[in-house]
Design a protein around this motif. Structure first.
Motif, PDB file in Angstrom:
ATOM      1  N   TRP A  64      35.617  -1.779  35.833  1.00  0.00           N
ATOM      2  CA  TRP A  64      35.719  -1.539  34.551  1.00  0.00           C
ATOM      3  C   TRP A  64      37.092  -0.455  34.161  1.00  0.00           C
ATOM      4  O   TRP A  64      37.456  -0.027  33.399  1.00  0.00           O
ATOM      5  CB  TRP A  64      34.526  -0.645  33.683  1.00  0.00           C
ATOM      6  N   THR A  65      37.656  -0.205  35.590  1.00  0.00           N
ATOM      7  CA  THR A  65      38.627   0.750  35.610  1.00  0.00           C
ATOM      8  C   THR A  65      39.873   0.376  34.824  1.00  0.00           C
ATOM      9  O   THR A  65      40.555   1.585  34.201  1.00  0.00           O
ATOM     10  CB  THR A  65      38.995   0.952  37.069  1.00  0.00           C
ATOM     11  N   TYR A  66      40.215  -0.643  34.799  1.00  0.00           N
ATOM     12  CA  TYR A  66      41.440  -1.147  33.955  1.00  0.00           C
ATOM     13  C   TYR A  66      41.064  -1.931  32.681  1.00  0.00           C
ATOM     14  O   TYR A  66      41.923  -2.502  32.000  1.00  0.00           O
ATOM     15  CB  TYR A  66      42.406  -1.740  34.816  1.00  0.00           C
ATOM     16  N   ILE A  67      40.135  -1.715  32.264  1.00  0.00           N
ATOM     17  CA  ILE A  67      39.354  -2.480  31.105  1.00  0.00           C
ATOM     18  C   ILE A  67      39.380  -1.464  29.888  1.00  0.00           C
ATOM     19  O   ILE A  67      38.545  -0.526  30.206  1.00  0.00           O
ATOM     20  CB  ILE A  67      38.354  -3.494  31.368  1.00  0.00           C
ATOM     21  N   PRO A  68      39.552  -1.720  28.616  1.00  0.00           N
ATOM     22  CA  PRO A  68      39.531  -0.784  27.734  1.00  0.00           C
ATOM     23  C   PRO A  68      38.084  -0.660  27.105  1.00  0.00           C
ATOM     24  O   PRO A  68      37.982  -0.582  25.929  1.00  0.00           O
ATOM     25  CB  PRO A  68      40.385  -1.113  26.605  1.00  0.00           C
ATOM     26  N   PHE A 124      40.766 -10.428  27.803  1.00  0.00           N
ATOM     27  CA  PHE A 124      39.723 -10.163  28.070  1.00  0.00           C
ATOM     28  C   PHE A 124      38.756 -10.982  29.399  1.00  0.00           C
ATOM     29  O   PHE A 124      37.859 -11.534  29.302  1.00  0.00           O
ATOM     30  CB  PHE A 124      38.738 -10.379  26.773  1.00  0.00           C
ATOM     31  N   VAL A 125      39.717 -10.806  30.454  1.00  0.00           N
ATOM     32  CA  VAL A 125      39.419 -11.575  31.408  1.00  0.00           C
ATOM     33  C   VAL A 125      38.274 -10.581  32.296  1.00  0.00           C
ATOM     34  O   VAL A 125      38.810  -9.722  33.002  1.00  0.00           O
ATOM     35  CB  VAL A 125      40.337 -11.858  32.495  1.00  0.00           C
ATOM     36  N   ILE A 126      36.988 -10.685  32.327  1.00  0.00           N
ATOM     37  CA  ILE A 126      36.234 -10.045  32.483  1.00  0.00           C
ATOM     38  C   ILE A 126      35.104 -10.896  33.454  1.00  0.00           C
ATOM     39  O   ILE A 126      34.358 -11.633  33.148  1.00  0.00           O
ATOM     40  CB  ILE A 126      35.271  -9.107  31.761  1.00  0.00           C
ATOM     41  N   TYR A 127      35.219 -10.594  34.762  1.00  0.00           N
ATOM     42  CA  TYR A 127      34.455 -11.446  35.811  1.00  0.00           C
ATOM     43  C   TYR A 127      33.266 -10.679  36.521  1.00  0.00           C
ATOM     44  O   TYR A 127      33.359  -9.528  36.823  1.00  0.00           O
ATOM     45  CB  TYR A 127      35.337 -11.699  36.906  1.00  0.00           C
ATOM     46  N   SER A 128      32.233 -11.182  36.683  1.00  0.00           N
ATOM     47  CA  SER A 128      31.259 -10.677  37.603  1.00  0.00           C
ATOM     48  C   SER A 128      31.880 -10.847  39.180  1.00  0.00           C
ATOM     49  O   SER A 128      32.773 -11.609  39.398  1.00  0.00           O
ATOM     50  CB  SER A 128      29.789 -11.518  37.609  1.00  0.00           C
ATOM     51  N   ASP A 129      31.182  -9.873  40.049  1.00  0.00           N
ATOM     52  CA  ASP A 129      31.582 -10.093  41.460  1.00  0.00           C
ATOM     53  C   ASP A 129      31.331 -11.641  42.165  1.00  0.00           C
ATOM     54  O   ASP A 129      32.137 -11.951  42.879  1.00  0.00           O
ATOM     55  CB  ASP A 129      31.135  -8.894  42.052  1.00  0.00           C
ATOM     56  N   GLN A 130      30.487 -12.207  41.360  1.00  0.00           N
ATOM     57  CA  GLN A 130      30.121 -13.569  41.875  1.00  0.00           C
ATOM     58  C   GLN A 130      31.207 -14.572  41.466  1.00  0.00           C
ATOM     59  O   GLN A 130      31.498 -15.732  42.118  1.00  0.00           O
ATOM     60  CB  GLN A 130      28.766 -14.229  41.281  1.00  0.00           C
ATOM     61  N   LEU A 131      31.933 -14.463  40.445  1.00  0.00           N
ATOM     62  CA  LEU A 131      33.060 -15.337  40.070  1.00  0.00           C
ATOM     63  C   LEU A 131      34.566 -14.964  40.464  1.00  0.00           C
ATOM     64  O   LEU A 131      35.082 -15.769  40.849  1.00  0.00           O
ATOM     65  CB  LEU A 131      32.990 -15.049  38.522  1.00  0.00           C
ATOM     66  N   LYS A 132      34.387 -13.891  40.912  1.00  0.00           N
ATOM     67  CA  LYS A 132      36.060 -13.397  41.516  1.00  0.00           C
ATOM     68  C   LYS A 132      36.301 -14.268  42.490  1.00  0.00           C
ATOM     69  O   LYS A 132      35.433 -14.451  43.665  1.00  0.00           O
ATOM     70  CB  LYS A 132      36.003 -11.845  41.956  1.00  0.00           C
ATOM     71  N   LYS A 133      37.639 -14.672  42.718  1.00  0.00           N
ATOM     72  CA  LYS A 133      38.257 -15.256  44.028  1.00  0.00           C
ATOM     73  C   LYS A 133      37.447 -16.585  44.298  1.00  0.00           C
ATOM     74  O   LYS A 133      37.213 -16.897  45.438  1.00  0.00           O
ATOM     75  CB  LYS A 133      38.344 -14.436  45.018  1.00  0.00           C
ATOM     76  N   THR A 134      36.975 -17.142  43.081  1.00  0.00           N
ATOM     77  CA  THR A 134      36.272 -18.701  43.267  1.00  0.00           C
ATOM     78  C   THR A 134      37.085 -19.777  42.847  1.00  0.00           C
ATOM     79  O   THR A 134      37.951 -19.801  41.960  1.00  0.00           O
ATOM     80  CB  THR A 134      34.930 -18.619  42.643  1.00  0.00           C
ATOM     81  N   ARG A 135      36.525 -20.863  43.257  1.00  0.00           N
ATOM     82  CA  ARG A 135      37.266 -22.136  42.641  1.00  0.00           C
ATOM     83  C   ARG A 135      36.802 -22.220  41.148  1.00  0.00           C
ATOM     84  O   ARG A 135      37.867 -22.609  40.630  1.00  0.00           O
ATOM     85  CB  ARG A 135      36.433 -23.552  43.210  1.00  0.00           C
ATOM     86  N   ASN A 165      47.013  -2.100  37.825  1.00  0.00           N
ATOM     87  CA  ASN A 165      46.124  -3.061  38.289  1.00  0.00           C
ATOM     88  C   ASN A 165      46.635  -4.359  39.040  1.00  0.00           C
ATOM     89  O   ASN A 165      47.129  -5.195  38.505  1.00  0.00           O
ATOM     90  CB  ASN A 165      45.684  -3.419  37.013  1.00  0.00           C
ATOM     91  N   GLU A 166      46.780  -3.909  40.430  1.00  0.00           N
ATOM     92  CA  GLU A 166      47.283  -4.795  41.423  1.00  0.00           C
ATOM     93  C   GLU A 166      46.642  -6.222  41.341  1.00  0.00           C
ATOM     94  O   GLU A 166      47.248  -7.185  41.381  1.00  0.00           O
ATOM     95  CB  GLU A 166      47.212  -4.202  42.706  1.00  0.00           C
ATOM     96  N   LYS A 190      41.075   5.254  27.569  1.00  0.00           N
ATOM     97  CA  LYS A 190      40.256   6.222  28.344  1.00  0.00           C
ATOM     98  C   LYS A 190      40.784   7.526  28.718  1.00  0.00           C
ATOM     99  O   LYS A 190      40.817   8.108  29.884  1.00  0.00           O
ATOM    100  CB  LYS A 190      39.958   5.317  29.580  1.00  0.00           C
ATOM    101  N   GLU A 191      41.751   8.013  27.613  1.00  0.00           N
ATOM    102  CA  GLU A 191      42.449   9.332  27.613  1.00  0.00           C
ATOM    103  C   GLU A 191      43.279   9.376  28.834  1.00  0.00           C
ATOM    104  O   GLU A 191      43.572  10.374  29.510  1.00  0.00           O
ATOM    105  CB  GLU A 191      41.119  10.560  27.823  1.00  0.00           C
ATOM    106  N   ARG A 192      43.946   8.425  28.809  1.00  0.00           N
ATOM    107  CA  ARG A 192      45.162   8.219  29.991  1.00  0.00           C
ATOM    108  C   ARG A 192      46.304   7.463  29.335  1.00  0.00           C
ATOM    109  O   ARG A 192      46.003   6.424  28.346  1.00  0.00           O
ATOM    110  CB  ARG A 192      44.724   8.101  31.338  1.00  0.00           C
ATOM    111  N   ASN A 193      47.371   7.293  30.109  1.00  0.00           N
ATOM    112  CA  ASN A 193      48.258   6.421  29.671  1.00  0.00           C
ATOM    113  C   ASN A 193      48.422   5.015  30.287  1.00  0.00           C
ATOM    114  O   ASN A 193      47.820   5.055  31.267  1.00  0.00           O
ATOM    115  CB  ASN A 193      49.744   7.160  29.918  1.00  0.00           C
ATOM    116  N   ARG A 194      48.843   4.246  29.751  1.00  0.00           N
ATOM    117  CA  ARG A 194      48.916   2.840  30.210  1.00  0.00           C
ATOM    118  C   ARG A 194      50.414   2.226  30.101  1.00  0.00           C
ATOM    119  O   ARG A 194      50.972   2.207  29.025  1.00  0.00           O
ATOM    120  CB  ARG A 194      47.964   1.835  29.560  1.00  0.00           C
ATOM    121  N   ASP A 195      50.882   1.952  31.158  1.00  0.00           N
ATOM    122  CA  ASP A 195      52.170   1.297  31.181  1.00  0.00           C
ATOM    123  C   ASP A 195      51.846  -0.219  31.360  1.00  0.00           C
ATOM    124  O   ASP A 195      51.017  -0.614  32.106  1.00  0.00           O
ATOM    125  CB  ASP A 195      53.399   1.554  32.306  1.00  0.00           C
TER     126      ASP A 195
END
Length: 235
Positions: A64-68, A124-135, A165-166, A190-195
């Protein structure tokens, strides 16, 4: 397609011609069917339990770090949000369904939809850990791009994210998006700037990127254990 630069009567360049253009339709398909997954329009009655695991208090806080948004504290609160998602036309939200398990493992959306000019964004690309880096994760992106660029006929397919967000930037480049630059001080969240880093795929670039993704997704690129033989970047 770009057919050459045009000039007006003052010999000023005025851009490439776009002939026979017409306003594109809004997304409305409720299901996009793939081999390993399908995208279903978000439905609180079908997807609440599965997506609560992705959006709720049990989700990985690092996601959730880079998701509003922040993780939802309880199911009632999330149910209300999911109902709002299901009624939204922009963004138009899909749940990503694993066809083997039948479970919803994340969400993705078409958004910032501009039918007049033919521009549309995947967000709104919000993935579970189970989904990340999968086919499945790659196929979900493939299905959505095919719908936007092939079926609906949009000219520009966008991706944007926090420039810090690398993983998101790397995902965009892996999928064939072209980096266009950074909008500085673009958002406060989240009370911070985003470029904001901007990426896109144009209609003229899509056939090549589509072929890359189809080659990677092919059964011949995977072992019996499901391991990839070649990375997408190698195609």
């Amino acid at each position: 397609m770009k057919k050459g630069q045009q000039y007006n009567s003052y010999n000023q360049p005025i851009g490439y011609p776009v002939t026979n253009w017409s306003t594109r339709a809004y997304p409305k398909k409720s299901t996009l069917e793939g081999t390993n997954c399908r995208l279903e329009k978000v439905d609180p009655n079908k997807h609440l339990e599965d997506l609560y695991q992705v959006y709720g208090p049990q989700s990985n806080p690092k996601n959730w770090t880079y998701i509003p948004l922040v993780p939802f504290k309880n199911k009632i609160e999330f149910s209300e949000y999911l109902t709002e998602m299901s009624h939204s036309k922009d963004p138009f939200h899909y749940a990503i369904i694993d066809k083997t398990s039948g479970k919803a493992l994340g969400t993705v959306a078409l958004m910032r939809i501009n039918p007049e000019h033919g521009t549309i964004e995947v967000g709104f690309v919000i993935y579970s850990d189970q989904l990340k880096k999968t086919r499945i994760a790659t196929e979900a992106q493939y299905l959505l791009a095919c719908y936007a660029l092939d079926e609906l006929g949009y000219r520009r397919y966008e991706w944007k994210c926090d420039v810090l967000n690398e993983p998101s930037k790397n995902a965009a480049l892996r999928l064939g998006f072209v980096f266009e630059g950074v909008f500085r001080n673009a958002v406060v969240y989240k009370e911070r700037n985003r470029d904001t880093a901007w990426f896109s795929i144009l209609e003229s670039e899509w056939p090549k990127q589509k072929a890359r993704m189809e080659s990677w997704l092919s059964d011949s690129n995977f072992t019996a254990d499901g391991e990839q033989r070649k990375r997408l970047n190698e195609f």
